[in-house]
Design a protein around this motif. Structure first.
Motif, PDB file in Angstrom:
ATOM      1  N   ASN A  31       0.796  -1.218   0.000  1.00  0.00           N
ATOM      2  CA  ASN A  31       0.000   0.000   0.000  1.00  0.00           C
ATOM      3  C   ASN A  31       0.836   1.279   0.000  1.00  0.00           C
ATOM      4  O   ASN A  31       0.289   2.357  -0.079  1.00  0.00           O
ATOM      5  N   TYR A  32       2.135   1.168   0.091  1.00  0.00           N
ATOM      6  CA  TYR A  32       2.945   2.349   0.313  1.00  0.00           C
ATOM      7  C   TYR A  32       3.744   2.671  -0.928  1.00  0.00           C
ATOM      8  O   TYR A  32       4.260   1.814  -1.586  1.00  0.00           O
ATOM      9  N   GLY A  33       3.808   3.935  -1.215  1.00  0.00           N
ATOM     10  CA  GLY A  33       4.399   4.375  -2.462  1.00  0.00           C
ATOM     11  C   GLY A  33       3.319   4.826  -3.429  1.00  0.00           C
ATOM     12  O   GLY A  33       3.598   5.330  -4.501  1.00  0.00           O
ATOM     13  N   SER A  40      -0.001   7.839   1.589  1.00  0.00           N
ATOM     14  CA  SER A  40       0.516   6.557   2.061  1.00  0.00           C
ATOM     15  C   SER A  40       0.398   6.445   3.581  1.00  0.00           C
ATOM     16  O   SER A  40       0.129   5.369   4.103  1.00  0.00           O
TER      17      SER A  40
END
Length: 71
Positions: A31-33, A40
């Motif tokens: 989920n990050y980026g 994020s």
């Protein structure tokens, strides 16, 4: 010796939590980026909130426990 046991217990709890967040449907690493600036961080906070609610249900809700027992 006591300090060593406390340190290992803390490490085990952290390791199990992150393994759960990565491997049991929370997709911590995926989920990050995405998005810009704070998006994020918002995703991460929402995911941690979902994890917390799931943990509370697992320990406190008899209906949830009964459903898990039938799996």
């Amino acid at each position: 010796m006591e300090l060593k046991r406390c340190g290992r217990a803390r490490w085990r709890i952290e390791n199990e939590t992150f393994n759960t967040l990565k491997n049991q449907g929370y997709n911590l690493g995926h989920n990050y980026g995405l998005g810009k600036k704070q998006l994020s961080a918002v995703f991460m906070h929402l995911m941690l909130l979902a994890f917390f609610v799931g943990q509370v249900q697992q320990f406190c809700c008899p209906l949830f426990q009964a459903a898990r027992a039938k799996e």
